[in-house]
Design a protein around this motif. Sequence first.
Motif, short mmCIF file in Angstrom:
data_model
loop_
_atom_site.label_atom_id
_atom_site.label_comp_id
_atom_site.label_asym_id
_atom_site.label_seq_id
_atom_site.Cartn_x
_atom_site.Cartn_y
_atom_site.Cartn_z
N LYS A 1 62.75 85.51 4.31
CA LYS A 1 62.20 84.70 3.22
C LYS A 1 60.69 84.46 3.39
O LYS A 1 59.92 84.66 2.45
CB LYS A 1 62.92 83.32 3.15
N SER A 2 60.29 84.04 4.58
CA SER A 2 58.86 83.77 4.81
C SER A 2 58.05 85.05 4.69
O SER A 2 56.96 85.05 4.11
CB SER A 2 58.62 83.19 6.21
N ASP B 1 55.82 77.95 1.59
CA ASP B 1 56.64 78.50 2.67
C ASP B 1 57.21 77.34 3.49
O ASP B 1 56.54 76.82 4.37
CB ASP B 1 55.79 79.43 3.54
N CYS C 1 57.52 85.82 1.09
CA CYS C 1 56.55 84.91 0.50
C CYS C 1 55.13 85.28 0.94
O CYS C 1 54.21 85.38 0.13
CB CYS C 1 56.94 83.50 0.95
N ARG C 2 54.97 85.54 2.23
CA ARG C 2 53.64 85.84 2.77
C ARG C 2 53.13 87.20 2.28
O ARG C 2 51.91 87.42 2.20
CB ARG C 2 53.68 85.79 4.30
N VAL D 1 60.03 78.88 -0.75
CA VAL D 1 61.01 79.13 0.31
C VAL D 1 61.40 77.78 0.88
O VAL D 1 60.53 77.03 1.33
CB VAL D 1 60.41 80.01 1.42
N MET E 1 48.73 79.29 -1.25
CA MET E 1 49.88 79.16 -0.33
C MET E 1 49.88 77.76 0.28
O MET E 1 48.84 77.26 0.69
CB MET E 1 49.73 80.22 0.76
N VAL F 1 56.73 80.01 -6.24
CA VAL F 1 57.76 80.64 -5.41
C VAL F 1 57.91 79.72 -4.21
O VAL F 1 56.93 79.42 -3.53
CB VAL F 1 57.33 82.05 -4.95
N LEU G 1 52.57 79.58 -3.80
CA LEU G 1 53.65 79.97 -2.91
C LEU G 1 53.84 78.85 -1.90
O LEU G 1 52.87 78.36 -1.33
CB LEU G 1 53.27 81.26 -2.16
N VAL H 1 63.55 80.58 -3.08
CA VAL H 1 64.12 81.60 -2.20
C VAL H 1 64.87 80.91 -1.08
O VAL H 1 64.29 80.10 -0.34
CB VAL H 1 63.01 82.51 -1.61
#
Length: 249
Positions: free
Chosen positions: A47-48, A168, A51-52, A199, A88, A197, A166, A39
Motif C-alpha cells: 500500500k505505501s 500514507d 502511494c509513494r 492508505v 503527500m 488517495v 496522498l 487503500v
Amino acid sequence: MAVVDDPLIELRGVNKHYGTLHVLQEIDLTVGRGEVVVVIGPSGSGKSTLCRAMNRLETVESGEILIEGRPLPEEGKALARLRAEVGMVFQSFNLFAHKTVLANVSLAQIKVRKRKREEADRRSLALLERVGLAAHADKFPAQLSGGQQQRVAIARALAMDPKALLFDEPTSALDPEMINEVLEVMQQLAQEGMTMVVVTHEMGFARSAANRVVFMADGRIVEDRAPEDFFTAPRSERAKDFLSKILKH
Ligand SMILES: Nc1ncnc2c1ncn2[C@@H]1O[C@H](COP(=O)(O)OP(=O)(O)OP(=O)(O)O)[C@@H](O)[C@H]1O
C-alpha cells in the motif's frame, strides 16, 4: 477496474520489486478528480509503495503513471512541482523541528511556488485557521501534540494548492485520542472535493469518506469497489479474512 469519468491519476500495468519481492504486480488504478480512494490491506501488501509511487518517492520498473495524462517527471524543477501538485502527508509528519509552525507551512510556498514571504505567511495563517491551529503559528513542532503536528503537515500540503493529496497512514503514529482530530480535517477536505488517495487502517474513515475502497494483498489490487459493497459483501477470501481480523479489534 473501476470506470472513472475525469482521470487525474492513472497507473497502468505498474510493477516493482524489492529484491525478489514483487511488491507491485501489474497495478491498474485510476483516481478521478474529486474522488477519495482509500487503500487498505494486510501489512506488507504494498500500500505505501503504491502511494509513494504516485509522486515518485518510489520509482517503478515498468508500466505507466500519469497525472492529468502526463507521465511523472523524473527530476529537477518539474519533479518538485509534481510533488507540490500531488502532495503527500506522511505517517511521521516530517516537519522541520527548528522552524516555527508558520515557517513550516510557508517554506515550500516560497521555494517552490516562488511566493513572497508576506503572501506565503498570509496564506499559511489562513490554512492554519482552517485546521484549527492559528493560535499555534509561532510555536515549534515539539510544542504541539502529534495530532496538531499532523494538522500542520496537512496545512503545509494544502498551501501548495495541490490537485491531489496522498496520505500514507496519516494517523498510525498518533495516540488514539488524537486520531479523530486528523480524520475530521481529512473528512472535511473530502467533502470539499479534494482528490485524495489514503492508505489507512482506519476502517471507519474508509466507510464514511471513501468513494472507492482498494483492497491490496501480496502486491496486487484484489478488489476496487464502493465501500458499501466492499464492507458488506467482500468477494475475495483474502478480503473476507482481512475484514474478519481487523473488525474484531
Ligand atoms: N525500501 C525497501 N526495501 C526493501 N523492502 C521494502 C522496502 N520498502 C518496503 N519493503 C517491503 O515491501 C513490502 C511492502 O511494503 P509496503 O510498506 O508498501 O507495505 P504496506 O502494505 O504499506 O504495509 P504496512 O501496512 O505494514 O505499512 C513489505 O514486505 C516491506 O517489508
